[in-house]
Design a protein around this motif. Structure first.
Motif, PDB file in Angstrom:
ATOM      1  N   THR A 133      -3.768 -12.430  -6.992  1.00 56.03           N
ATOM      2  CA  THR A 133      -3.272 -11.581  -5.897  1.00 56.03           C
ATOM      3  C   THR A 133      -3.701 -10.121  -6.054  1.00 56.03           C
ATOM      4  N   GLY A 134      -3.883  -9.679  -7.285  1.00 56.78           N
ATOM      5  CA  GLY A 134      -4.289  -8.282  -7.470  1.00 56.78           C
ATOM      6  C   GLY A 134      -5.758  -8.066  -7.144  1.00 56.78           C
TER       7      GLY A 134
ATOM      8  N   THR B 243       7.363 -13.877   7.962  1.00 58.36           N
ATOM      9  CA  THR B 243       6.626 -12.633   7.699  1.00 58.36           C
ATOM     10  C   THR B 243       6.098 -12.036   9.001  1.00 58.36           C
TER      11      THR B 243
ATOM     12  N   PRO C 249      10.907  -7.480  -4.447  1.00 55.81           N
ATOM     13  CA  PRO C 249      11.261  -7.781  -3.057  1.00 55.81           C
ATOM     14  C   PRO C 249      12.685  -7.347  -2.743  1.00 55.81           C
TER      15      PRO C 249
ATOM     16  N   LEU D  92       1.118  -4.122  -7.028  1.00 57.37           N
ATOM     17  CA  LEU D  92       2.064  -5.249  -7.047  1.00 57.37           C
ATOM     18  C   LEU D  92       1.760  -6.202  -8.199  1.00 57.37           C
TER      19      LEU D  92
ATOM     20  N   SER E 241       6.715 -12.994  -3.553  1.00 57.37           N
ATOM     21  CA  SER E 241       6.530 -12.149  -2.370  1.00 57.37           C
ATOM     22  C   SER E 241       5.098 -11.667  -2.201  1.00 57.37           C
ATOM     23  N   ARG E 242       4.276 -11.896  -3.224  1.00 56.55           N
ATOM     24  CA  ARG E 242       2.890 -11.403  -3.152  1.00 56.55           C
ATOM     25  C   ARG E 242       1.922 -12.450  -2.610  1.00 56.55           C
ATOM     26  N   VAL E 243       2.423 -13.630  -2.314  1.00 53.10           N
ATOM     27  CA  VAL E 243       1.558 -14.734  -1.880  1.00 53.10           C
ATOM     28  C   VAL E 243       1.832 -15.036  -0.408  1.00 53.10           C
ATOM     29  N   HIS E 244       0.904 -14.665   0.458  1.00 53.49           N
ATOM     30  CA  HIS E 244       1.069 -14.919   1.903  1.00 53.49           C
ATOM     31  C   HIS E 244      -0.048 -15.829   2.372  1.00 53.49           C
TER      32      HIS E 244
ATOM     33  N   TYR F  27      -1.981  -4.095  -3.446  1.00 53.46           N
ATOM     34  CA  TYR F  27      -1.981  -5.419  -4.065  1.00 53.46           C
ATOM     35  C   TYR F  27      -2.146  -5.300  -5.577  1.00 53.46           C
TER      36      TYR F  27
ATOM     37  N   ARG G  53      12.135  -4.307  13.856  1.00 52.43           N
ATOM     38  CA  ARG G  53      10.831  -4.960  13.686  1.00 52.43           C
ATOM     39  C   ARG G  53      10.762  -6.230  14.538  1.00 52.43           C
TER      40      ARG G  53
ATOM     41  N   ALA H 243       6.475  -8.354   7.825  1.00 53.25           N
ATOM     42  CA  ALA H 243       6.591  -8.119   6.383  1.00 53.25           C
ATOM     43  C   ALA H 243       5.241  -7.965   5.703  1.00 53.25           C
ATOM     44  N   ASP H 244       5.161  -7.040   4.822  1.00 58.85           N
ATOM     45  CA  ASP H 244       3.995  -6.852   3.975  1.00 58.85           C
ATOM     46  C   ASP H 244       4.175  -7.699   2.715  1.00 58.85           C
ATOM     47  N   GLU H 245       3.084  -7.922   1.999  1.00 56.25           N
ATOM     48  CA  GLU H 245       3.193  -8.539   0.687  1.00 56.25           C
ATOM     49  C   GLU H 245       4.172  -7.702  -0.152  1.00 56.25           C
ATOM     50  N   GLY H 246       5.048  -8.368  -0.867  1.00 58.42           N
ATOM     51  CA  GLY H 246       5.973  -7.657  -1.744  1.00 58.42           C
ATOM     52  C   GLY H 246       7.369  -7.479  -1.185  1.00 58.42           C
ATOM     53  N   GLU H 247       7.557  -7.737   0.096  1.00 54.15           N
ATOM     54  CA  GLU H 247       8.868  -7.473   0.685  1.00 54.15           C
ATOM     55  C   GLU H 247       9.860  -8.625   0.565  1.00 54.15           C
ATOM     56  N   PHE H 248       9.399  -9.842   0.820  1.00 54.52           N
ATOM     57  CA  PHE H 248      10.314 -10.981   0.874  1.00 54.52           C
ATOM     58  C   PHE H 248       9.934 -12.038  -0.157  1.00 54.52           C
TER      59      PHE H 248
END
Lengths: 216, 216, 216, 216
Positions: free
Chosen positions: C197-198, D55, D40, D33, C50-53, D30, C14, D60-65
């Protein structure tokens, strides 16, 4: 082969976000603007500076302002010599093709172009005096303004010269026959503004006082 | 005495509204931009057309883009003859003083300047061929582009010529020594875009396909 | 010998993909950021979750946001006791070295740290009350917030406590002399946000209503 | 009353654009999640620096890290003294609650925090030595690293110290009983990375060579 690369992804994402929201909400208006043409009420001449967003401070929608932006919001004197004159072309198009009712010249604080002119005219920027300096030659337009602020204390000069840049442009606009005719026939009004981008201030030129007065 | 009139009240009202809201919410940022200077990531060269708002479509805040706007988003070839060159001065300032990382040339649909060039080159706009026509002389920059679209059906030519205006500008940018050096040293990247303002579309030039491809 | 293993191949792949695309398209900008330093407009304090970007939801490019992430987006009170204070160091660096104009505290739904605080303060998580629990001791910062939501029905409390985490952090930020001075001098603005987030919702704290209001 | 102001409009617009596009396209994910919790695969410890987007470089997608960001990507030694330890809390949560399989410590070039540590340890930054300096006290964590690079030529030290920040953090991670146990039981793997943000390079620590090797 042409040098060109893909747009950074974050800009494409922002564009797609804009399209899904602002565009969708204004689609009918954007389509009408595309089909029936633009009818802007005003031409604005402002600086390229990233801190000056005339559409933001005046809450402008698409279609309202025909906007020319160059270094230090300058208009050169009328000179139909057959060469490329981007600013003169923009003014001509606005006045003779679009028939705008207003031309607003918008100066601003901390203008790098004006600062360069100040340093050049003070003898501190020899590189700007070279023939090959596009910025230096462009700022030559403002030299008459420098002579009018040269008597001021040095720390007051740059700001005063920013306002002179507005006045020199207003003066030069009147040297264009199609501008002065439109002004005399009251089909066109000129306005001189200066904004303090840090303080959020706006001043306009008042001919009666021969100076700038705060309006916001 | 200078010709200048007070700003219309609705613009002053809008400004005061902006100051009480957007300015207040961003005051600290605007003040920092004023004090520590602008560091824009990109220069955008777009048209004066009132329907093209690059800060809107790319969600840009003050400080992000150094924006030059002229008729038909054109860049003339490098020509350091000591005369006024507003576009060249803007490019020089962006690349050599600000060190922008990107130059984006943004063309658009229904461009009146491009339409004028098309009509002039087709022999249907004699007034634009006169030496005194600033718009005509400015659009001379695009003549090489016209020759590349002349073989197309007449109704396809204006749009194709709008895209040529982007390509001619990209070509001319590379004639500036400080631009080509920065591109070769990978300090600067060029991008060619065209937007359909009515349909909300965005296309970018892809050198591999030698054409524009839809990105949004 | 140090414990460390090679990165999994899919992450290397990646990265190499990113380098061939995003990096290439932004190379000039990344190089300039490296050479002339970062000038972020805002500090964001958000959760490690991990759900907060935050860069995704606000379309941010490299260089825009200085981002501190910890469990439950908490800021402890000012306490210059000479010990390690990672959050306080991040705030100090952002405000005094970088001069950011905004600090955004971003809370979020389904926060595991806040849930732990809720359970601990309700007497249902004795393991978090142990001195050796880093999470428990860290969540002690939020105890004043728990007292403000204790009167609510049990199923409403966690979400209300997530928003209290934002408010407690805003309160604690003002206990730092360099933060309160910058806010008073209008060089810094604070913002409190909470995202679902959902549902993709965003709310911001409005002092006038003393509550959170939906903005998107 | 709490100090808080509305979010600048351009950020709200960008958020709304994100919601109408990225969120809509990923809504199902989302929501899942949000409902079934985050799982993660890795914890990343990186710097707050605006130029480091983990990210982005790892797609990275949400949920990975699960991402903790502090000044100079440091982990302090294990010290369960009952005080606030944000980094230790994040590590504890990641390892004992989430059961991440990897912890990645990501250092980077031109790190302002590391530069501060270098200057402080060299005796050139007395203000960072004061007890009240949060940044100075936080950078004390890296002092053992400074002693390992002190023999190098001065211009090589900051970069070497950035890599030591990764190694010191890896060492300190192993002082946490729940980390060393998980590593020994092969439930957790540690990784040390350093990225050159300007050149787009990525190096990882290789224990066999006791040094960093380029991976991309």
């Amino acid at each position: 082969m042409l040098q060109a690369r893909p747009l950074p992804a974050y800009l494409i994402q922002r564009f797609q976000g804009w399209k899904a929201t602002t565009y969708q909400d204004n689609k009918a208006w954007y389509r009408r603007l595309a089909e029936s043409g633009q009818h802007p009420r005003a031409m604005v001449i402002s600086c390229c500076d990233s801190r000056v967003h005339v559409t933001s401070i005046f809450g402008a929608d698409e279609g309202e302002f025909f906007i020319h932006r160059n270094v230090a919001n300058l208009v050169p004197p009328y000179n139909p010599d057959g060469e490329y004159h981007g600013t003169s072309a923009a003014v001509e198009y606005a006045v003779t093709s679009l028939g705008v009712a207003h031309i607003v010249v918008l100066g601003h604080s901390n203008c790098g172009g004006v600062r360069g002119c100040h340093d050049m005219c003070s003898g501190h920027a020899p590189q700007l005096e070279e023939k090959s300096s596009f910025v230096g030659r462009w700022m030559d337009i403002l030299r008459p303004g420098f002579h009018r602020v040269a008597h001021l204390p040095e720390d007051e000069r740059p700001r005063a010269l920013e306002k002179e840049a507005v006045l020199v442009s207003l003066e030069n606009l009147m040297t264009f026959p199609f501008v002065s005719a439109a002004v005399e026939e009251e089909r066109l009004t000129l306005h001189g503004l200066w904004t303090d981008t840090g303080a959020g201030g706006l001043e306009q030129y008042d001919p009666a006082r021969n100076g700038f007065v705060l309006v916001g």
